[in-house]
Design a protein around this motif. Structure first.
Motif, PDB file in Angstrom:
ATOM      1  N   UNK A  17       0.832  -1.210   0.000  1.00 12.53           N
ATOM      2  CA  UNK A  17       0.000   0.000   0.000  1.00 12.53           C
ATOM      3  C   UNK A  17       0.864   1.258   0.000  1.00 12.53           C
ATOM      4  N   UNK A  18       1.923   1.235   0.799  1.00 15.69           N
ATOM      5  CA  UNK A  18       2.831   2.383   0.826  1.00 15.69           C
ATOM      6  C   UNK A  18       3.440   2.609  -0.553  1.00 15.69           C
ATOM      7  N   UNK A  19       3.789   1.527  -1.236  1.00 16.02           N
ATOM      8  CA  UNK A  19       4.368   1.658  -2.577  1.00 16.02           C
ATOM      9  C   UNK A  19       3.360   2.261  -3.549  1.00 16.02           C
ATOM     10  N   UNK A  20       2.093   1.875  -3.440  1.00 13.17           N
ATOM     11  CA  UNK A  20       1.055   2.451  -4.297  1.00 13.17           C
ATOM     12  C   UNK A  20       0.870   3.940  -3.996  1.00 13.17           C
ATOM     13  N   UNK A  21       0.902   4.276  -2.718  1.00 14.80           N
ATOM     14  CA  UNK A  21       0.777   5.677  -2.309  1.00 14.80           C
ATOM     15  C   UNK A  21       1.929   6.492  -2.887  1.00 14.80           C
ATOM     16  N   UNK A  22       3.138   5.962  -2.768  1.00 15.05           N
ATOM     17  CA  UNK A  22       4.312   6.654  -3.313  1.00 15.05           C
ATOM     18  C   UNK A  22       4.204   6.838  -4.817  1.00 15.05           C
ATOM     19  N   UNK A  41       1.692  12.951  -8.939  1.00 14.83           N
ATOM     20  CA  UNK A  41       1.138  14.243  -8.529  1.00 14.83           C
ATOM     21  C   UNK A  41       1.307  14.377  -7.025  1.00 14.83           C
ATOM     22  N   UNK A  42       2.305  15.129  -6.603  1.00 15.70           N
ATOM     23  CA  UNK A  42       2.591  15.289  -5.175  1.00 15.70           C
ATOM     24  C   UNK A  42       1.478  16.031  -4.440  1.00 15.70           C
ATOM     25  N   UNK A  43       0.574  16.661  -5.184  1.00 12.57           N
ATOM     26  CA  UNK A  43      -0.539  17.397  -4.565  1.00 12.57           C
ATOM     27  C   UNK A  43      -1.836  16.596  -4.576  1.00 12.57           C
ATOM     28  N   UNK A  44      -1.752  15.328  -4.937  1.00 13.38           N
ATOM     29  CA  UNK A  44      -2.953  14.472  -4.971  1.00 13.38           C
ATOM     30  C   UNK A  44      -3.593  14.445  -3.587  1.00 13.38           C
ATOM     31  N   UNK A  45      -4.894  14.529  -3.548  1.00 15.17           N
ATOM     32  CA  UNK A  45      -5.590  14.532  -2.256  1.00 15.17           C
ATOM     33  C   UNK A  45      -5.528  13.140  -1.615  1.00 15.17           C
ATOM     34  N   UNK A  46      -5.506  13.141  -0.294  1.00 21.17           N
ATOM     35  CA  UNK A  46      -5.511  11.868   0.421  1.00 21.17           C
ATOM     36  C   UNK A  46      -6.795  11.099   0.131  1.00 21.17           C
ATOM     37  N   UNK A  47      -7.894  11.826  -0.078  1.00 20.91           N
ATOM     38  CA  UNK A  47      -9.171  11.169  -0.390  1.00 20.91           C
ATOM     39  C   UNK A  47      -9.079  10.411  -1.709  1.00 20.91           C
ATOM     40  N   UNK A  48      -8.478  11.034  -2.724  1.00 21.85           N
ATOM     41  CA  UNK A  48      -8.365  10.386  -4.026  1.00 21.85           C
ATOM     42  C   UNK A  48      -7.401   9.198  -3.962  1.00 21.85           C
ATOM     43  N   UNK A  76      -6.831   7.452  -1.335  1.00 22.26           N
ATOM     44  CA  UNK A  76      -7.565   6.441  -0.574  1.00 22.26           C
ATOM     45  C   UNK A  76      -8.537   5.665  -1.435  1.00 22.26           C
ATOM     46  N   UNK A  77      -9.244   6.347  -2.337  1.00 20.62           N
ATOM     47  CA  UNK A  77     -10.177   5.665  -3.247  1.00 20.62           C
ATOM     48  C   UNK A  77      -9.450   4.648  -4.114  1.00 20.62           C
ATOM     49  N   UNK A  78      -8.238   4.999  -4.535  1.00 17.85           N
ATOM     50  CA  UNK A  78      -7.474   4.126  -5.424  1.00 17.85           C
ATOM     51  C   UNK A  78      -6.836   2.937  -4.719  1.00 17.85           C
ATOM     52  N   UNK A  79      -6.566   3.077  -3.434  1.00 16.38           N
ATOM     53  CA  UNK A  79      -5.902   1.971  -2.717  1.00 16.38           C
ATOM     54  C   UNK A  79      -6.809   1.300  -1.691  1.00 16.38           C
ATOM     55  N   UNK A  80      -8.023   1.826  -1.517  1.00 13.07           N
ATOM     56  CA  UNK A  80      -8.964   1.179  -0.614  1.00 13.07           C
ATOM     57  C   UNK A  80      -8.819   1.543   0.848  1.00 13.07           C
ATOM     58  N   UNK A  81      -8.370   2.767   1.135  1.00 13.30           N
ATOM     59  CA  UNK A  81      -8.253   3.240   2.514  1.00 13.30           C
ATOM     60  C   UNK A  81      -8.934   4.599   2.643  1.00 13.30           C
ATOM     61  N   UNK A  83      -6.419   7.537   6.993  1.00 15.16           N
ATOM     62  CA  UNK A  83      -5.441   6.433   6.989  1.00 15.16           C
ATOM     63  C   UNK A  83      -4.302   6.736   6.023  1.00 15.16           C
ATOM     64  N   UNK A  84      -4.633   7.344   4.879  1.00 10.26           N
ATOM     65  CA  UNK A  84      -3.592   7.730   3.917  1.00 10.26           C
ATOM     66  C   UNK A  84      -2.703   8.809   4.537  1.00 10.26           C
ATOM     67  N   UNK A  85      -3.326   9.792   5.177  1.00 10.28           N
ATOM     68  CA  UNK A  85      -2.562  10.856   5.833  1.00 10.28           C
ATOM     69  C   UNK A  85      -1.589  10.305   6.859  1.00 10.28           C
ATOM     70  N   UNK A  86      -2.037   9.337   7.627  1.00 15.46           N
ATOM     71  CA  UNK A  86      -1.176   8.721   8.646  1.00 15.46           C
ATOM     72  C   UNK A  86       0.003   8.013   7.988  1.00 15.46           C
TER      73      UNK A  86
END
Length: 136
Positions: free
Chosen positions: A4-9, A15-22, A24-29, A33-36
């Motif tokens: 999951x961390x690799x997907x987030x990275x 896009x370093x400005x991608x929202x945590x919500x978006x 999260x939608x892509x990785x299922x969190x 949780x993404x912010x953490x």
């Protein structure tokens, strides 16, 4: 670091400005949780910072070049020389390298005339070889 961390990275690399919500939608969190996870990646030193991508042509930069430098005898061990080169406004990056050359500089220039003036400044430190970047 897990999958999951690799997907987030990967998403933040695009896009370093991608929202945590978006993300999260892509990785299922959830967004919290993404912010953490992102804060943990920052705390662990995996994420060292965020960069700005600039269109240099719109700022008047016509010429980009890699310049390798073989430093004059006795200069290669002096850290202040490396600092002076890195502080030049044209220098985007300056790396110490192995092989026949000592340094590899990536420079951005208004035009070829500006590049020539820069190379004349660099000649005080040693012999240069220049490769103009045609396309990125």
């Amino acid at each position: 670091m897990d999958g999951l961390d690799k997907k987030i990275l990967e998403m933040l690399k695009i896009n370093a400005r991608e929202s945590f919500a978006n993300i999260g939608k892509n990785v299922g969190l959830s967004a919290p949780a993404i912010g953490k996870r992102v804060r943990q990646l920052e705390d662990d030193g995996v994420i060292e910072g965020y960069a700005l991508k600039v269109n240099h042509e719109k700022l008047g930069i016509e010429t980009k070049a890699y310049i390798t430098l073989v430093m004059h005898q006795g200069l290669s061990g002096r850290p202040n020389v490396l600092d002076k080169i890195r502080e030049m406004e044209e220098v985007q990056s300056c790396d110490r390298i192995t092989g026949d050359d000592c340094l590899c500089v990536l420079g951005y220039f208004k035009n070829n005339k500006h590049l020539i003036a820069f190379l004349e400044k660099m000649s005080q430190y040693g012999a240069t070889k220049t490769s103009i970047i045609l396309e990125v």
